[in-house]
Write an enzyme that holds these catalytic residues in place. Sequence first.
Site, PDB file in Angstrom:
ATOM      1  N   VAL A  33       0.838  -1.202   0.000  1.00  0.00           N
ATOM      2  CA  VAL A  33       0.000   0.000   0.000  1.00  0.00           C
ATOM      3  C   VAL A  33       0.874   1.254   0.000  1.00  0.00           C
ATOM      4  O   VAL A  33       0.632   2.209  -0.746  1.00  0.00           O
ATOM      5  CB  VAL A  33      -0.955   0.004   1.213  1.00  0.00           C
ATOM      6  CG1 VAL A  33      -1.710   1.329   1.297  1.00  0.00           C
ATOM      7  CG2 VAL A  33      -1.945  -1.152   1.106  1.00  0.00           C
ATOM      8  N   PRO A  53      11.080   0.646   9.613  1.00  0.00           N
ATOM      9  CA  PRO A  53      12.313  -0.133   9.757  1.00  0.00           C
ATOM     10  C   PRO A  53      12.710  -0.743   8.417  1.00  0.00           C
ATOM     11  O   PRO A  53      11.854  -1.141   7.622  1.00  0.00           O
ATOM     12  CB  PRO A  53      11.928  -1.215  10.770  1.00  0.00           C
ATOM     13  CG  PRO A  53      10.809  -0.609  11.555  1.00  0.00           C
ATOM     14  CD  PRO A  53      10.038   0.216  10.566  1.00  0.00           C
ATOM     15  N   GLY A  56      11.168  -3.787   7.041  1.00  0.00           N
ATOM     16  CA  GLY A  56       9.747  -3.724   6.715  1.00  0.00           C
ATOM     17  C   GLY A  56       9.473  -3.186   5.320  1.00  0.00           C
ATOM     18  O   GLY A  56       8.315  -3.092   4.906  1.00  0.00           O
ATOM     19  N   ASP A 119      -7.222   2.186   4.700  1.00  0.00           N
ATOM     20  CA  ASP A 119      -8.302   1.226   4.945  1.00  0.00           C
ATOM     21  C   ASP A 119      -9.136   1.547   6.187  1.00  0.00           C
ATOM     22  O   ASP A 119      -9.827   0.685   6.702  1.00  0.00           O
ATOM     23  CB  ASP A 119      -7.750  -0.198   5.054  1.00  0.00           C
ATOM     24  CG  ASP A 119      -8.798  -1.247   4.677  1.00  0.00           C
ATOM     25  OD1 ASP A 119      -9.660  -0.932   3.829  1.00  0.00           O
ATOM     26  OD2 ASP A 119      -8.767  -2.355   5.236  1.00  0.00           O
TER      27      ASP A 119
END
Length: 256
Positions: A33, A53, A56, A119
């Site tokens: 996303v 991070p 990630g 979302d």
Amino acid sequence: MPSKFPEIQGGGSLILAWQIKGKEVLVIGGGEVAAGRIVNLLNADAKVTVVCPRDGLNEEVAYRVDRKQVKHVDRVFLPLDLEPEKNVAMILTAIDDPEASTRIWKYCKKLKVPANIADVPPECDFYFGSVHRDGPLQIMVSTNGNGPRMAAAIRRQIGEMLPEGTGDSIKKVGQLRRKLRKIAPGKSTRDISKRMGWMSDVCDQWTTENFNAMDEDDMNTLVQYYEGGKVPTFEEIRLGSRDDVVWEFDGSFGWM
């Protein structure tokens, strides 16, 4: 009796083209996303900082970081990321932690920084729609958070309906407008209205194919009609000003 004025349809969003060029935008998260959000922001020439991070980051976001297309803060979000001197214009979160996202949203509300919490429509000051892009042309389809996948399908249908070369024709219109402002630079309300009215007439009467075929000489000839208020056809422009175009009758008009 039906009203002559538009009926109000509540529940919509105010669709705007946000000029974010050169402004600081914070993206929290580094997954799929976030990658999509980053592309939209970079296409709008924003200055993007990704807070996440390193482990990630997905492949695409890591690519943007490595190519220095975005700045990277290798840690989780901290309130210091929104200190006033950083001049953050908007913040986007795309993390799998609803509680952390809500805390960030509340902090943004306190600082009056527009935010989009992925979302979670109730925690969004603005939404991203599905966008068709063709050069300068951008068409956004929004379902106001109800059906993003459906918005994408509608966007594709609209794109398929547009004439080929629409984006290029819009570029030509932009060039024509700039030429017109050079020969008619007046800034009064009357001057602006006249320019807008003439350009509107040109766009109404000329086709996408006409604009695509228009070259520099055609533009220079066309703007000469402005003062008289006339909008010539594309054929009149070519016939009246081009020595390299031969107009011959070949007997193919279909007369019986």
